[in-house]
Scaffold this motif. Structure first.
Motif, short mmCIF file in Angstrom:
data_model
loop_
_atom_site.label_atom_id
_atom_site.label_comp_id
_atom_site.label_asym_id
_atom_site.label_seq_id
_atom_site.Cartn_x
_atom_site.Cartn_y
_atom_site.Cartn_z
N HIS A 861 0.80 -1.22 0.00
CA HIS A 861 0.00 0.00 0.00
C HIS A 861 0.84 1.27 0.00
O HIS A 861 0.32 2.35 -0.30
N GLY A 862 2.09 1.17 0.40
CA GLY A 862 2.89 2.37 0.58
C GLY A 862 3.33 2.97 -0.75
O GLY A 862 3.50 2.25 -1.74
N PRO A 863 3.54 4.27 -0.81
CA PRO A 863 4.03 4.88 -2.04
C PRO A 863 5.44 4.37 -2.33
O PRO A 863 6.34 4.54 -1.50
N TYR A 864 5.61 3.72 -3.44
CA TYR A 864 6.88 3.08 -3.80
C TYR A 864 7.31 2.07 -2.72
O TYR A 864 8.50 1.82 -2.54
N GLY A 865 6.33 1.57 -1.99
CA GLY A 865 6.61 0.56 -0.96
C GLY A 865 6.89 1.12 0.41
O GLY A 865 7.14 0.36 1.36
N ALA A 866 6.84 2.45 0.58
CA ALA A 866 7.26 3.07 1.84
C ALA A 866 6.25 2.84 2.96
O ALA A 866 5.05 2.78 2.75
N LYS A 867 6.81 2.76 4.17
CA LYS A 867 6.00 2.67 5.39
C LYS A 867 6.29 3.89 6.26
O LYS A 867 7.34 4.52 6.14
N GLY A 868 5.36 4.18 7.16
CA GLY A 868 5.58 5.28 8.11
C GLY A 868 6.69 4.92 9.09
O GLY A 868 7.07 3.76 9.23
N LEU A 869 7.18 5.93 9.79
CA LEU A 869 8.35 5.71 10.65
C LEU A 869 8.34 6.50 11.95
O LEU A 869 8.98 6.11 12.92
N GLY A 870 7.59 7.61 11.99
CA GLY A 870 7.76 8.59 13.07
C GLY A 870 7.63 8.03 14.47
O GLY A 870 8.34 8.46 15.38
N GLU A 871 6.73 7.10 14.70
CA GLU A 871 6.53 6.59 16.07
C GLU A 871 7.41 5.37 16.35
O GLU A 871 7.82 5.16 17.49
N HIS A 872 7.65 4.59 15.30
CA HIS A 872 8.38 3.33 15.48
C HIS A 872 9.73 3.53 16.13
O HIS A 872 10.23 2.67 16.83
N VAL A 873 10.32 4.69 15.84
CA VAL A 873 11.71 4.94 16.23
C VAL A 873 11.91 5.00 17.73
O VAL A 873 13.05 4.91 18.20
N LEU A 874 10.84 5.19 18.46
CA LEU A 874 10.99 5.33 19.91
C LEU A 874 10.57 4.07 20.65
O LEU A 874 11.02 3.83 21.77
N ILE A 875 9.73 3.25 20.04
CA ILE A 875 9.05 2.18 20.78
C ILE A 875 10.02 1.15 21.38
O ILE A 875 9.89 0.80 22.55
N PRO A 876 11.03 0.67 20.64
CA PRO A 876 11.88 -0.37 21.26
C PRO A 876 12.94 0.17 22.22
O PRO A 876 13.58 -0.61 22.92
N THR A 877 13.17 1.48 22.23
CA THR A 877 14.35 2.01 22.92
C THR A 877 14.33 1.76 24.43
O THR A 877 15.29 1.24 25.00
N ALA A 878 13.22 2.15 25.08
CA ALA A 878 13.20 2.03 26.54
C ALA A 878 13.29 0.58 26.99
O ALA A 878 14.11 0.26 27.88
N PRO A 879 12.50 -0.36 26.42
CA PRO A 879 12.68 -1.75 26.89
C PRO A 879 14.05 -2.31 26.58
O PRO A 879 14.58 -3.11 27.36
N ALA A 880 14.67 -1.89 25.47
CA ALA A 880 16.03 -2.38 25.18
C ALA A 880 16.98 -1.91 26.28
O ALA A 880 17.85 -2.68 26.73
N ILE A 881 16.81 -0.67 26.72
CA ILE A 881 17.68 -0.16 27.80
C ILE A 881 17.43 -0.92 29.10
O ILE A 881 18.38 -1.31 29.81
N LEU A 882 16.16 -1.16 29.42
CA LEU A 882 15.86 -1.89 30.67
C LEU A 882 16.43 -3.31 30.60
O LEU A 882 16.95 -3.83 31.61
N ASN A 883 16.35 -3.94 29.44
CA ASN A 883 16.92 -5.28 29.30
C ASN A 883 18.45 -5.24 29.41
O ASN A 883 19.06 -6.16 29.95
N ALA A 884 19.04 -4.17 28.92
CA ALA A 884 20.50 -4.04 29.03
C ALA A 884 20.92 -3.81 30.49
O ALA A 884 21.97 -4.32 30.93
N ILE A 885 20.11 -3.05 31.21
CA ILE A 885 20.43 -2.86 32.64
C ILE A 885 20.41 -4.21 33.35
O ILE A 885 21.30 -4.53 34.16
N HIS A 886 19.42 -5.02 33.04
CA HIS A 886 19.36 -6.35 33.67
C HIS A 886 20.58 -7.19 33.28
O HIS A 886 21.18 -7.88 34.11
N ASP A 887 20.94 -7.09 32.02
CA ASP A 887 22.11 -7.85 31.56
C ASP A 887 23.38 -7.40 32.30
O ASP A 887 24.25 -8.21 32.61
N ALA A 888 23.43 -6.12 32.61
CA ALA A 888 24.63 -5.58 33.27
C ALA A 888 24.69 -5.93 34.74
O ALA A 888 25.72 -6.37 35.24
N VAL A 889 23.56 -5.72 35.44
CA VAL A 889 23.62 -5.84 36.92
C VAL A 889 22.58 -6.80 37.49
O VAL A 889 22.47 -6.93 38.72
#
Ligand code: FES
Length: 911
Positions: A861-889
């Motif tokens: 459906h996307g123009p030339y195959g494109a998908k939206g991006l604006g919100e996706h960029v933030l969603i994994p960041t916080a849980p990745a950091i929390l998982n890294a904290i667990h991995d560290a300590v």
């Protein structure tokens, strides 16, 4: 202009010219520069020395002009961006570097950044990264994530991009020059100096009854105040809201306020009177009432009901169910569960809400920063009870929005004041006012249980989340609906139950903020996935790949995509870093006792556009008889790059270089509605409308010129040439009949995503496309202090087709910076963190290197195959950091932000 009266002149050198001004005692240098001397390239973000947007050079040294008394520059040399750009080759080279690196997004911080950088580059032409960070440490940017700014300052030679700007070309933004010269006009840059100003009177309590005194008497006693405004001055509906069934927020509260910072009245007066006005002198009596300030107390039987008909303060809910989650959990071999909480997150755009209004030919015209000009028009039509043809919305530049500028703010006050006084008026929120009254990210209170079989396959998922929507609905219903659709993450889950509720409290309204509740639910889901993998003895990445969604597999809403599901590709792209970074972390930890290193991953998905609701965009284009190709681009560019991306899509469809386009921005008088800038919809939805418009215009031209489909078009003056290989045709455009807008060719096309309503179990087609992402982060945790320092990110994003890879990277960097802030430092607390020194957002020193991996799984459906991006960029960041904290300590953090105190207390318990 300052009234000279008995004031002494301040004479100084401004950008190479001797100037004289008459600042009042205590006046800020920024005020003198902007209001007395017209230097609107100096931007104001906080008036407290926290954001650095107003940085200028005084005798070569960078200073915050908002904190510098105007008289102090007498006899000195002051340089602003405008003069530096004009006179200093260092600044010109830097501007080209900013263009080439995509270092300016919204551009409101750019003057402060560039001025600070020029001061450094004059002394150190080839600075180190550390020196750049030191030099820019006092300037905040909420959009870029700083990395491209650092790169731009450190670049030794400018980047030259000669591409035509077709889809896929990493061209500089088409609107970059206004940002790097300071000439782009934001909300506070439009009004002429001396325009009447507005001061909004706000509640000092979370909940209070109030009685207004004699306002006529008040005006009579205050020279310079021309009018007051209260609910009685609202000719139409004294309510606004963004969702038709939930229009519940008064322009002015009438007898009772429901949150600290709610407006009850406004005064309109001369700049000097408004600037010095003490709100304690306004005639109002307050009677504080008991307030419900969290979702649990708001639902007790004795809690005050904020809105009639919303029992126990429950505004609304969302629900998705498939299979039988309860039975699947009973059959699971392993179960993990958790209770997760997050607080209010402030948008903290550097430009506070601002605008200007005037009455022109009997019509009211509002110029203000906004993400949704036509929605502003809809709201004002009702509030003013005016024919909408009598209202014009002309958006200014937007110095960051991230969701909050979807709601109206200054617009009704400007329009009401202009109508009442008949004069031009101006309103810019103070930083505190902005933070008190604007919408926030919803605080969340989430319970989640997930089961799995011994082979790693998921077996049951039960989610229940309460979201504090504050005093008014705003986009709360959207959050309530979106969360259950997304709470699964991009995974195959056959037995699923997710329920969410939006709960009213006496807190500021929570609304739209990059992700609409999905970042909060992703924290719960992605951190429990790590726990589940750990309990199963599986590698966290392999566990996710095993369960990842694929083409032809139903989502939890029963939606099946036959193509375009790119989450596995994102995970696979992280595999090399996942292996090497964990090895390196193990080596690091073997020789470090206090600082421990950890590596975390997390994923996210996001449906682009409205949830099962129409959200069309329309794009108009045309060719004038002089050969100018005009693109009416009404998709508000709030820094994310829609001016450039939509232009690239249109130019590709038409078959011309993007550089020849004349872009006409949003204006409700002349530009069709491209919908609101939200929900990651502009590249996808408006992009499709632009593609259709370009294709339609091209088809008309080819038919008129009788050439083949592959013909190459070129414009030279008023002559259009088409060459299809078989021959060349020319047409003198002035010989064609023009329409009433002067177009000799014209195309206006719309696109609306194909979705279907969800049934009572949330089954249906909520979005025509999703985008996918996975982030990896490496962190260092100080076990004595509890501090967490991200040292590297690797971010893989499936964008379908990168229309402009440089802008894709810019979005990823900016989203990661905001996700980092949410994870580690940001929490808005009414009455306590209402400014940018108590409310912390990431600075240039907080953002480590970011490697962006672009995945292109084209979307049908996307123009030339494109998908939206604006919100996706933030969603994994916080849980990745929390998982890294667990991995560290080894500790699990279930409440964000993971402040040093929270991390340290968990470490102490675990010892
Ligand atoms: Fe820096 Fe927007 S580009 S605040």
């Amino acid at each position: 202009m300052t009234n000279q009266g008995n004031l002494k002149p301040t004479v100084f050198d401004l950008d190479g010219t001797s100037v004289k001004s008459y600042p009042a005692p205590g006046a800020r240098l920024s005020e003198m520069l902007r209001e007395d001397l017209g230097a609107r390239d100096v931007k104001i973000g906080c008036n407290a020395g926290d954001c650095g947007a107003c940085t200028v050079l005084v005798d070569d040294k960078p200073v915050c002009s908002c904190l510098t008394p105007a008289q102090q520059v007498a006899g000195k040399r002051v340089e602003t961006l405008k003069g530096i750009r004009r006179d200093d080759p260092v600044a010109d080279k830097l501007a080209h570097s900013f263009h080439g690196h995509g270092a300016a997004q919204c551009g409101i911080c750019t003057p402060g950044m560039m001025v600070s950088a020029v001061a450094l580059l004059r002394e150190k032409p080839s600075p180190t990264e550390g020196e750049v960070k030191d030099a820019l440490g006092g300037v905040l940017c909420r959009c870029t994530g700083y990395r491209k700014i650092i790169d731009a300052v450190m670049a030794t030679s400018p980047i030259t991009v000669e591409a035509r700007g077709e889809v896929g070309d990493a061209i500089p933004r088409v609107d970059s020059e206004g940002k790097t010269s300071g000439t782009e006009k934001f909300g506070d840059d439009i009004a002429p100096a001396g325009t009447l100003e507005i001061f909004v009177i706000r509640s000092p309590f979370p909940r209070a009854r109030f009685e207004l005194g004699d306002l006529d008497e008040f005006i009579a006693q205050h020279e310079g105040i021309e009018a007051t405004l209260t609910a009685k001055d609202v000719p139409g509906r004294n309510l606004f809201g963004v969702i038709p069934e939930f229009v519940d927020q008064p322009v002015f509260a009438e007898t009772e306020t429901r949150f600290r910072g709610e407006a009850i009245a406004a005064i309109v007066g001369t700049p000097s009177v408004i600037g010095a006005f003490d709100p304690d002198t306004f005639p109002v009596q307050w009677f504080e009432l008991e307030a419900a300030t969290d979702v649990k107390s708001a639902q007790t039987p004795t809690a005050a009901q904020l809105h009639e008909g919303r029992d126990k303060n429950v505004m609304c809910g969302g629900f998705v169910q498939c299979g039988d989650a309860k039975s699947a959990l009973e059959r699971a071999d392993t179960i993990v569960e958790g209770h997760f909480r997050s607080g209010f997150v402030e948008h903290a755009y550097i430009e506070p809400e601002a605008g200007f209004a005037q009455i022109l030919n009997g019509r009211v015209e509002v110029h203000a920063c906004t993400q949704a000009p036509v929605m502003d028009l809809d709201a004002l039509e009702k509030i003013l009870d005016m024919d909408r043809a009598q209202i014009r919305i002309v958006p200014s530049g937007v110095g960051g929005g991230f969701g909050s500028k979807l709601d109206i703010s200054v617009q009704p006050y400007l329009a009401l004041a202009a109508l009442k006084t008949g004069k031009p008026v101006r309103l810019t929120y103070s930083r505190t006012e902005s933070m008190q009254s604007s919408t926030k990210r919803h605080p969340s209170d989430i319970q989640l249980r997930i089961g799995a079989k011994q082979d790693g396959s998921l077996s049951g998922f039960e989610f229940y989340g309460e979201f504090d929507t504050g005093a008014y609905a705003s986009w709360g219903p959207t959050v309530a609906n979106r969360v259950p659709v997304h709470a699964s993450g991009p995974y195959q889950i056959q037995d699923y139950r997710a329920e969410s509720k939006g709960i009213h409290t006496n807190n500021p309204p929570a609304g739209a903020f990059r992700g609409f509740g999905v970042p909060q639910s992703a924290i719960a889901q992605e951190t429990l996935f790590d726990e589940l993998a750990e309990k199963l003895g599986m590698d966290q990445l392999e566990f996710r790949i095993l369960n990842a969604l694929e083409d032809n597999v139903p989502t939890v809403c029963g939606q099946v995509f036959s193509q375009g599901v790119g989450i596995k590709a994102c995970f696979e792209a992280l595999r090399p870093a996942w292996n090497t970074e964990r090895e390196q972390a193990a080596t690091f930890n073997a020789s470090n006792d206090v600082i421990k290193r950890g590596v975390g991953i997390a994923a996210g998905w996001y449906g682009c556009g409205n949830t099962s609701l129409p959200n069309p965009s329309t794009i108009k284009s045309g060719v004038l008889e002089d050969g100018t190709v005009v693109l009416h681009q009404g998709a508000m560019d709030i820094g994310q790059g829609s001016n450039t991306v939509i232009s690239q899509i249109f130019a590709t469809a038409l078959g011309i270089p993007v550089q020849v386009l004349k872009i006409v921005g949003a204006d409700t008088d002349v530009t069709p509605d491209a919908g609101k800038t939200s929900a990651s919809r502009q590249t996808y939805v408006s992009g499709n409308a632009a593609r259709l418009s370009g294709e339609a215009l091209r088809a008309q031209i080819l038919e008129k010129m009788n050439v083949g489909l592959e013909a190459v078009l070129s414009f030279s003056g008023g002559t259009l040439t088409a060459n299809d290989g078989a021959g060349q045709q020319e047409i003198d455009l002035s010989t064609l009949a023009a329409d009433d807008e002067g177009f000799v060719f014209r195309a206006e096309e719309s696109y609306d995503p194909p979705t279907k309503a969800l049934d009572e179990n949330g089954q249906g087609v909520p979005y025509a496309q999703f985008g996918y992402a996975a982030h990896l982060v490496v962190v260092d945790v100080d076990t004595r202090l509890g501090t967490t320092k991200p040292v590297k990110f690797v971010a893989a994003h499936d964008v379908g087709r990168a229309i402009n890879p440089m802008l894709v990277e810019g979005q990823v960097h900016g989203g990661i910076a905001q996700g980092l802030g949410m994870a580690l430092m940001e929490e808005y607390i009414p009455g306590r963190t209402e400014n940018l020194h108590d409310y912390l957002i990431p600075t240039v020193g907080d953002i480590p290197p970011i490697e962006t991996i672009i995945i292109e799984e084209p979307d049908a459906h996307g123009p030339y195959g494109a998908k939206g991006l604006g919100e996706h960029v933030l969603i994994p960041t916080a849980p990745a950091i929390l998982n890294a904290i667990h991995d560290a300590v080894g500790v699990r953090i279930r409440q964000v932000p993971a402040t040093p105190a929270r991390v340290r207390s968990k470490i102490k318990v675990s010892l």
